[in-house]
Design a protein around this motif. Structure first.
Motif, PDB file in Angstrom:
ATOM      1  N   ASP A   1       0.892  -1.174   0.000  1.00  0.00           N
ATOM      2  CA  ASP A   1       0.000   0.000   0.000  1.00  0.00           C
ATOM      3  C   ASP A   1       0.924   1.216   0.000  1.00  0.00           C
ATOM      4  N   VAL A   2       0.408   2.370   0.389  1.00  0.00           N
ATOM      5  CA  VAL A   2       1.223   3.591   0.383  1.00  0.00           C
ATOM      6  C   VAL A   2       2.518   3.354   1.180  1.00  0.00           C
TER       7      VAL A   2
ATOM      8  N   ALA B   1      -3.665  -2.171 -10.176  1.00  0.00           N
ATOM      9  CA  ALA B   1      -4.598  -1.164  -9.654  1.00  0.00           C
ATOM     10  C   ALA B   1      -4.895  -0.146 -10.755  1.00  0.00           C
TER      11      ALA B   1
ATOM     12  N   GLN C   1      -4.011  13.060  -9.192  1.00  0.00           N
ATOM     13  CA  GLN C   1      -3.267  13.328  -7.959  1.00  0.00           C
ATOM     14  C   GLN C   1      -2.647  12.022  -7.473  1.00  0.00           C
TER      15      GLN C   1
ATOM     16  N   SER D   1       2.577   3.930  -7.099  1.00  0.00           N
ATOM     17  CA  SER D   1       2.303   2.683  -7.819  1.00  0.00           C
ATOM     18  C   SER D   1       1.009   2.796  -8.620  1.00  0.00           C
TER      19      SER D   1
ATOM     20  N   GLY E   1      -1.147   5.624  -9.299  1.00  0.00           N
ATOM     21  CA  GLY E   1      -1.294   6.768 -10.196  1.00  0.00           C
ATOM     22  C   GLY E   1      -0.420   6.653 -11.432  1.00  0.00           C
TER      23      GLY E   1
ATOM     24  N   ASP F   1       1.706  15.549  -6.813  1.00  0.00           N
ATOM     25  CA  ASP F   1       2.054  14.614  -5.745  1.00  0.00           C
ATOM     26  C   ASP F   1       2.340  15.403  -4.474  1.00  0.00           C
ATOM     27  N   ALA F   2       2.971  14.750  -3.479  1.00  0.00           N
ATOM     28  CA  ALA F   2       3.145  15.403  -2.180  1.00  0.00           C
ATOM     29  C   ALA F   2       4.078  16.615  -2.267  1.00  0.00           C
TER      30      ALA F   2
ATOM     31  N   ALA G   1      -5.383   9.630  -6.737  1.00  0.00           N
ATOM     32  CA  ALA G   1      -4.666   8.348  -6.550  1.00  0.00           C
ATOM     33  C   ALA G   1      -3.582   8.515  -5.494  1.00  0.00           C
TER      34      ALA G   1
ATOM     35  N   LEU H   1      -3.783  10.048  -1.195  1.00  0.00           N
ATOM     36  CA  LEU H   1      -4.277   9.678   0.131  1.00  0.00           C
ATOM     37  C   LEU H   1      -5.787   9.884   0.229  1.00  0.00           C
TER      38      LEU H   1
ATOM     39  N   ALA I   1      -7.619   6.169  -5.396  1.00  0.00           N
ATOM     40  CA  ALA I   1      -7.188   6.068  -3.992  1.00  0.00           C
ATOM     41  C   ALA I   1      -8.330   5.493  -3.173  1.00  0.00           C
TER      42      ALA I   1
ATOM     43  N   ASN J   1     -10.401   0.842  -7.681  1.00  0.00           N
ATOM     44  CA  ASN J   1      -9.024   0.361  -7.459  1.00  0.00           C
ATOM     45  C   ASN J   1      -8.975  -1.120  -7.090  1.00  0.00           C
TER      46      ASN J   1
END
Ligand code: NAD
Length: 508
Positions: free
Chosen positions: A215-216, A261, A288, A292, A294, A313-314, A369, A371, A392, A418
């Motif tokens: 996961d994230v 995904a 967004q 993996s 997005g 992204d972040a 995609a 959080l 997401a 997803n």
């Protein structure tokens, strides 16, 4: 449960549509109670020894060390750069160094002033929530993220229960996490954290008990560490490879899993476009998250002719009116060794735009995609798209949902959008049990059918279109009136889970 300030907790909010769907289908009260809260909530700690580090010296302390002569430490195997700006000193790093240290500070040649920070034991909070195993072994991701909480794991574990039912995979739902910033640890430290996590959880996992996946903040490498720790020393270790999914294909992973995904998102989009008579070629997409999920969705969509006009992204947002060159962006984010945060920021093939402008860009499709809880009422008001495809988990808050509906913006809910990942995880698990290897074409053909037919079924339920087609029968799921698509997805999930209890009964 309510949050500290009296607001509904994240978990409670995420169960909104569960309760709506349970009311609509007049769900058996005991089954509803079983699903309302997870079976098990494991909260534990993982401890590891960290290595010594060199951390950038705070600005205000630098003048005192301005005269420090430069030191050289052999880069590469001994000195590992972290995205935080620090360096991890590996064993023996200082043995061949030419070093001047004053009060724990060194001047690293060509890099600046750093303070030596001693390593030592670190304690990290860890979770594994096992929501339901009514339909099969617990199944779900493991997240490495500094904001991970029990509440978040509860919500993601429940989502997984609905998702596995929707794509007809014989698994339940679970989610785990370790509270840490994976970018602040060396590769070796991440390995130790992963090994220790499984050491603590071993009695509660297994190919027929609970099967983690990435996961994230986690990936195929983390899954390899976890599989090794679980199977180490076991006589039948080859029979246990299915204990985790999302592995590298060379050690028992499945072809197509890395992109699954994203591929599932695109199968949903194709089905949505087909029904509407919309052409994905030339469609404008804002995305967004370029991890993996997005990055795979972007890559596949661009190959179909869609234009990914903005990616956020972040650490930044890049924009190009005519569509970004996704293979080039992938090269920048994933293959540039200097880009330690794997970010799209700094990509020269587009323009950097302010974060907030991203949401009001003119496009056809918005794909969150990254959080959860990013689309609130305010963002939903600003979106200028026809469709939100939730790659997401939980990206839309209930107030955002209401605004999207009121504005007529369509939605592909996360539990189907997803679900490609868990579907191919199941294929990986099957291949592991049978010691088989399927081609990517075989995997994708099965995935396409699983996603498209269940997405079409959900849309029928939403529109109250009770019918039997060669692929599915929506009659047992329709509730007698049109409902929103998120609730429709939950209706399909809950009916499939409820029937398991009603036929099998409850163990006492
Ligand atoms: P990842 O760690 O590979 O990537 C996360 C991406 O989100 C990165 O690009 C990161 O920079 C970005 N991001 C983080 N914080 C952000 C912020 N505040 N604003 C904008 N962007 C931000 O994660 P992933 O595996 O791609 O997962 C993304 C989402 O998809 C998560 O919600 C996850 O639960 C869900 N998901 C993942 C999988 C899987 O197989 N990995 C499967 C199903 C669903």
């Amino acid at each position: 449960m309510v949050g500290r300030n009296g607001d509904p907790s994240f978990y409670q909010e995420s169960m909104d549509s569960f309760h709506r769907a349970a009311e609509l289908i007049r769900m058996d009260p005991r089954v509803r109670m079983e699903l309302e809260e997870p079976d098990f909530e494991h909260i534990f700690h993982v401890t590891i020894e960290t290595a010594d580090r060199l951390v950038p010296l705070p600005e205000e302390e630098r003048p005192r060390f301005a005269d420090l002569p430069p030191s050289t430490i052999e880069a590469g195997r001994t000195l590992e750069p972290l995205a935080t700006g620090a360096y991890v000193l590996h064993h023996g790093a200082l043995l061949s160094a030419d070093l001047t240290v004053r009060q724990g500070v060194i001047h690293l040649a060509g890099k600046g002033l750093y303070k030596l920070e001693p390593g030592g034991p670190r304690q990290l909070k860890a979770y594994r929530v096992q929501h339901s195993e009514a339909r099969g072994p617990y199944k779900g991701g493991i997240r490495y993220h500094p904001d991970a909480t029990l509440d978040l794991c509860k919500s993601l574990a429940a989502e997984m229960t609905w998702k596995t039912a929707i794509v007809e995979v014989p698994f339940g739902g679970a989610q785990g996490a370790v509270r840490l910033d994976p970018f602040a640890y060396s590769r070796e430290e991440i390995e130790r954290i992963s090994l220790r996590y499984v050491y603590k959880l071993k009695q509660m996992m297994g190919p027929f008990v609970d099967i983690p996946a990435p996961d994230v903040g986690t990936n195929a490498a983390v899954m390899a560490y976890m599989m090794r720790q679980y199977t180490d020393g076991e006589r039948d270790h080859h029979a246990l490879r299915g204990v985790v999914t999302g592995k590298d294909v060379r050690i028992g992973g499945s072809e197509g899993r890395t992109k699954a995904a994203g591929q599932g998102v695109v199968y949903c989009l194709e089905e949505w476009a087909r029904e509407r008579g919309f052409d994905l070629r030339g469609a404008r997409v804002i995305l967004q998250g370029f991890g993996s999920v997005g990055s795979a969705a972007a890559d596949i969509l661009e190959a179909l002719g869609a234009k990914i006009v903005a990616v956020q992204d972040a650490h930044g947002t890049v924009y190009r009116e005519g569509g970004l060159d996704i293979p080039a962006l992938l090269g920048h984010a994933q293959n540039d060794p200097a880009n330690l945060r794997r970010t799209v920021a700094g990509f020269t093939g587009g323009t950097a735009i302010p974060r907030d402008d991203f949401w009001s860009l003119d496009a056809d499709i918005c794909i969150p995609a990254a959080l959860g809880e990013v689309i609130d009422a305010n963002i939903a008001e600003r979106l200028r798209v026809k469709l939100v495809a939730e790659a997401a988990n939980n990206p839309t808050k209930p107030d955002g949902d209401r605004v999207l509906q009121a504005r007529g913006i369509e939605l592909i809910p996360d539990v189907i959008c997803n679900a490609g990942a868990v579907t191919v995880s199941y294929y990986e698990w099957l291949q592991n049990q049978r010691l088989e290897r399927w081609t990517e074409a075989e995997v994708n053909a099965r995935l396409e059918q699983a996603i498209k037919k269940n997405y079409a079924l959900i849309r029928d339920v939403a529109k109250n279109r009770a019918r039997r087609t060669p692929l599915y029968d929506s009659r047992p799921y329709c509730v007698g009136k049109p409902i929103d698509v998120r609730t429709a997805a939950k209706v399909v999930a809950l009916k499939r889970i409820e029937v398991q209890y009603l036929i099998e009964g409850f163990s006492q």
